[in-house]
Design a protein around this motif. Structure first.
Motif, PDB file in Angstrom:
ATOM      1  N   THR A   2     -83.715 -73.015 -55.159  1.00  0.00           N
ATOM      2  CA  THR A   2     -82.877 -72.337 -55.467  1.00  0.00           C
ATOM      3  C   THR A   2     -83.159 -73.067 -57.591  1.00  0.00           C
ATOM      4  O   THR A   2     -83.465 -73.422 -58.302  1.00  0.00           O
ATOM      5  N   LYS A   3     -83.275 -71.059 -58.321  1.00  0.00           N
ATOM      6  CA  LYS A   3     -82.794 -71.302 -59.741  1.00  0.00           C
ATOM      7  C   LYS A   3     -81.432 -72.282 -60.046  1.00  0.00           C
ATOM      8  O   LYS A   3     -80.949 -71.065 -59.625  1.00  0.00           O
ATOM      9  N   PRO A   4     -81.632 -72.505 -61.544  1.00  0.00           N
ATOM     10  CA  PRO A   4     -80.429 -72.385 -62.285  1.00  0.00           C
ATOM     11  C   PRO A   4     -79.069 -71.409 -62.176  1.00  0.00           C
ATOM     12  O   PRO A   4     -79.776 -69.691 -62.390  1.00  0.00           O
ATOM     13  N   GLU A   5     -78.226 -71.862 -62.368  1.00  0.00           N
ATOM     14  CA  GLU A   5     -77.004 -70.758 -61.993  1.00  0.00           C
ATOM     15  C   GLU A   5     -77.372 -70.250 -63.587  1.00  0.00           C
ATOM     16  O   GLU A   5     -77.115 -71.458 -64.326  1.00  0.00           O
ATOM     17  N   LYS A   6     -76.447 -69.569 -63.628  1.00  0.00           N
ATOM     18  CA  LYS A   6     -76.356 -68.569 -64.669  1.00  0.00           C
ATOM     19  C   LYS A   6     -75.209 -69.755 -65.685  1.00  0.00           C
ATOM     20  O   LYS A   6     -74.159 -69.429 -65.431  1.00  0.00           O
ATOM     21  N   GLU A  69    -101.846 -66.301 -54.804  1.00  0.00           N
ATOM     22  CA  GLU A  69    -101.082 -65.754 -53.544  1.00  0.00           C
ATOM     23  C   GLU A  69     -99.575 -65.414 -54.493  1.00  0.00           C
ATOM     24  O   GLU A  69     -99.123 -66.530 -55.024  1.00  0.00           O
ATOM     25  N   VAL A  70     -99.002 -64.699 -53.914  1.00  0.00           N
ATOM     26  CA  VAL A  70     -97.520 -64.136 -54.187  1.00  0.00           C
ATOM     27  C   VAL A  70     -96.773 -64.026 -53.105  1.00  0.00           C
ATOM     28  O   VAL A  70     -96.544 -62.782 -52.657  1.00  0.00           O
ATOM     29  N   ARG A  71     -96.181 -64.450 -52.963  1.00  0.00           N
ATOM     30  CA  ARG A  71     -95.068 -64.177 -51.562  1.00  0.00           C
ATOM     31  C   ARG A  71     -93.962 -62.987 -51.788  1.00  0.00           C
ATOM     32  O   ARG A  71     -93.130 -63.493 -52.674  1.00  0.00           O
ATOM     33  N   ALA A  72     -93.504 -62.710 -50.786  1.00  0.00           N
ATOM     34  CA  ALA A  72     -92.572 -61.697 -51.258  1.00  0.00           C
ATOM     35  C   ALA A  72     -90.981 -62.306 -51.173  1.00  0.00           C
ATOM     36  O   ALA A  72     -90.700 -63.377 -50.765  1.00  0.00           O
ATOM     37  N   GLY A  73     -90.524 -62.449 -52.869  1.00  0.00           N
ATOM     38  CA  GLY A  73     -88.927 -62.585 -52.789  1.00  0.00           C
ATOM     39  C   GLY A  73     -88.994 -63.939 -53.233  1.00  0.00           C
ATOM     40  O   GLY A  73     -88.434 -64.582 -54.022  1.00  0.00           O
ATOM     41  N   GLU A  74     -90.734 -64.151 -54.193  1.00  0.00           N
ATOM     42  CA  GLU A  74     -90.691 -65.700 -55.089  1.00  0.00           C
ATOM     43  C   GLU A  74     -90.382 -64.997 -56.580  1.00  0.00           C
ATOM     44  O   GLU A  74     -91.640 -63.509 -56.381  1.00  0.00           O
ATOM     45  N   THR A  75     -91.084 -65.508 -57.236  1.00  0.00           N
ATOM     46  CA  THR A  75     -91.138 -65.456 -59.038  1.00  0.00           C
ATOM     47  C   THR A  75     -92.614 -66.515 -59.297  1.00  0.00           C
ATOM     48  O   THR A  75     -92.545 -67.321 -59.080  1.00  0.00           O
ATOM     49  N   LEU A  76     -93.439 -65.440 -59.322  1.00  0.00           N
ATOM     50  CA  LEU A  76     -94.717 -66.259 -59.538  1.00  0.00           C
ATOM     51  C   LEU A  76     -94.543 -66.780 -61.309  1.00  0.00           C
ATOM     52  O   LEU A  76     -95.151 -65.788 -61.843  1.00  0.00           O
ATOM     53  N   THR A 239     -89.992 -59.587 -55.983  1.00  0.00           N
ATOM     54  CA  THR A 239     -90.651 -59.937 -56.696  1.00  0.00           C
ATOM     55  C   THR A 239     -91.535 -60.256 -57.494  1.00  0.00           C
ATOM     56  O   THR A 239     -92.068 -58.655 -58.116  1.00  0.00           O
ATOM     57  N   TYR A 240     -91.212 -60.983 -58.619  1.00  0.00           N
ATOM     58  CA  TYR A 240     -92.278 -61.185 -60.093  1.00  0.00           C
ATOM     59  C   TYR A 240     -92.962 -61.885 -59.992  1.00  0.00           C
ATOM     60  O   TYR A 240     -93.333 -62.882 -59.054  1.00  0.00           O
ATOM     61  N   VAL A 241     -93.856 -61.310 -61.311  1.00  0.00           N
ATOM     62  CA  VAL A 241     -95.270 -61.883 -61.496  1.00  0.00           C
ATOM     63  C   VAL A 241     -94.780 -61.850 -62.722  1.00  0.00           C
ATOM     64  O   VAL A 241     -94.689 -60.505 -63.617  1.00  0.00           O
ATOM     65  N   VAL A 253     -86.732 -68.619 -64.444  1.00  0.00           N
ATOM     66  CA  VAL A 253     -87.361 -67.291 -63.625  1.00  0.00           C
ATOM     67  C   VAL A 253     -88.306 -68.017 -62.633  1.00  0.00           C
ATOM     68  O   VAL A 253     -87.584 -67.253 -61.404  1.00  0.00           O
ATOM     69  N   SER A 254     -89.148 -68.836 -62.835  1.00  0.00           N
ATOM     70  CA  SER A 254     -89.759 -69.250 -61.781  1.00  0.00           C
ATOM     71  C   SER A 254     -89.469 -69.940 -61.192  1.00  0.00           C
ATOM     72  O   SER A 254     -88.900 -70.928 -60.503  1.00  0.00           O
TER      73      SER A 254
END
Length: 378
Positions: A2-6, A69-76, A239-241, A253-254
């Motif tokens: 989980t990414k940090p909350e805003k 690899e970059v998985r669906a829904g993740e941020t690399l 999905t982000y790179v 963000v990652s």
């Protein structure tokens, strides 16, 4: 992870949470956790020519063998010094550049050498946000023309019409629909970057490559754009790179982070592992350079500032063996002669180093440091 909350004062996006599409305005989300993008042995060598007949005398090894690899829904996140090949890698996986070698697979389809016609349908699913919001927008076109260009190029007619969809996209990225007829010079840097983001989202892409999306913006605006990208990922299933040299942005963000040095990935792991237990000496040096505003906190952390010696070697003539050995304080003879492979040294933690931090050596027994032996590192 989980990414940090805003923070309570962070920016919120407006508009519908439904992704734009060809007819219904919705996009089929890829299944979470499955590989969306797979890169194997990716290379890009720019030829160096000389003389009247343009005879090739060398090559710039901008990207020289990447595997990830970059998985669906993740941020690399991808970090590294200027000139390490980050931006070139981003342009390769979006096929804005032709690879010299290796392969690129998107949803199981090899897109490595697809031509313009073959890539046209793929452009709907793979989009890019460029680094400079001042040069990536045509100053002669209105915002409406810029954001609607993908629809015209792909022959897509959104439900309700192009203008209505463009105005909805402007709302999604935090702009006003009234901006439709304005020109780029009428906007600030942060607003121009939002226009670029709206253009990238027009065709409901599955993968977005963001090349230094906030480096040209003021610090106060950077947080707003980063939070916007985070919110859009949750709303649209993107999905982000994300390519950056700012470690604080990447940390925010990652999900996973790849550290690049001189055209190669030297460390690839999840965010928490990279910041808590970095294994590659180069990663440790990068993290030690992150400024800590509170001196008391800096003393409590006990972090030692690592000053790397020398400059980054030329990508035209990279060092033999480990490319970091010319600046590494742990380098031994094996580092000068043998290139370390990118291998898992812990669960989900891949490192390319013969003498990693926080892990056993890949080459035990070779402990004579080059600086103690008086051996030249060149």
């Amino acid at each position: 992870m989980t990414k940090p909350e805003k923070s309570p004062g962070s920016e919120q996006t407006a508009g519908s949470t439904t992704a734009p599409g060809e007819s219904t305005g919705t996009a089929a989300e890829p299944r979470q956790g499955e590989p969306l993008l797979k890169v194997s042995g990716l290379k890009k060598h720019f030829p160096v020519t000389k003389g009247l007949f343009k005879r090739q005398v060398g090559a710039v090894l901008a990207v020289d063998g990447l595997d990830f690899e970059v998985r669906a829904g993740e941020t690399l996140g991808v970090v590294g010094e200027s000139g390490c090949g980050k931006s070139t890698m981003g342009r390769l996986i979006t096929r804005l550049l032709e690879p010299t070698g290796g392969s690129i697979e998107f949803e199981g389809t090899d897109i490595t050498h697809l031509g313009v016609r073959g890539m046209r349908p793929m452009r709907r699913d793979v989009q890019m946000i460029f680094q400079d919001p001042y040069s990536s927008l045509n100053p002669r076109h209105t915002v409406g023309a810029i954001v609607s260009a993908p629809f015209k190029l792909q022959g897509v007619q959104p439900e309700g019409g192009v203008k209505k969809e463009v105005q909805r996209l402007l709302e999604v990225v935090g702009l006003s629909p009234e901006h439709y007829n304005r020109y780029p010079h009428e906007f600030s840097g942060g607003q121009r970057q939002r226009i670029g983001i709206a253009r990238a989202l027009a065709l409901s892409p599955k993968l977005v490559v963001a090349d230094e999306p906030v480096s040209a913006l003021d610090v106060s605006i950077q947080a707003q754009v980063v939070n916007l990208l985070d919110d859009l990922q949750e709303e649209l299933g993107l999905t982000y790179v994300i390519i950056a040299h700012d470690l604080s942005v990447i940390r925010h963000v990652s999900d996973r982070i790849a550290v690049m040095y001189l055209g190669k990935i030297v460390e690839l792991t999840d965010r928490q592992s990279l910041y808590d237990t970095p294994m590659h000496p180069y990663t440790r040096a990068l993290l030690s350079a992150v400024p800590v505003p509170d001196p008391r906190r800096k003393a409590a952390d006990g972090r030692e500032r690592i000053l790397l010696q020398g400059d980054v070697p030329s990508p035209m003539n990279p060092p033999s063996g480990c490319r970091f050995h010319t600046r590494c304080w742990k380098a031994t003879e094996v580092c000068r002669t043998k290139e370390p492979p990118l291998v898992p040294l812990a669960a989900g933690h891949n490192v390319a180093c013969h003498h990693p931090e926080n892990a056993p050596d890949q080459e035990p027994g070779d402990t004579k440091l080059l600086r103690e032996a008086g051996v030249s590192k060149s």
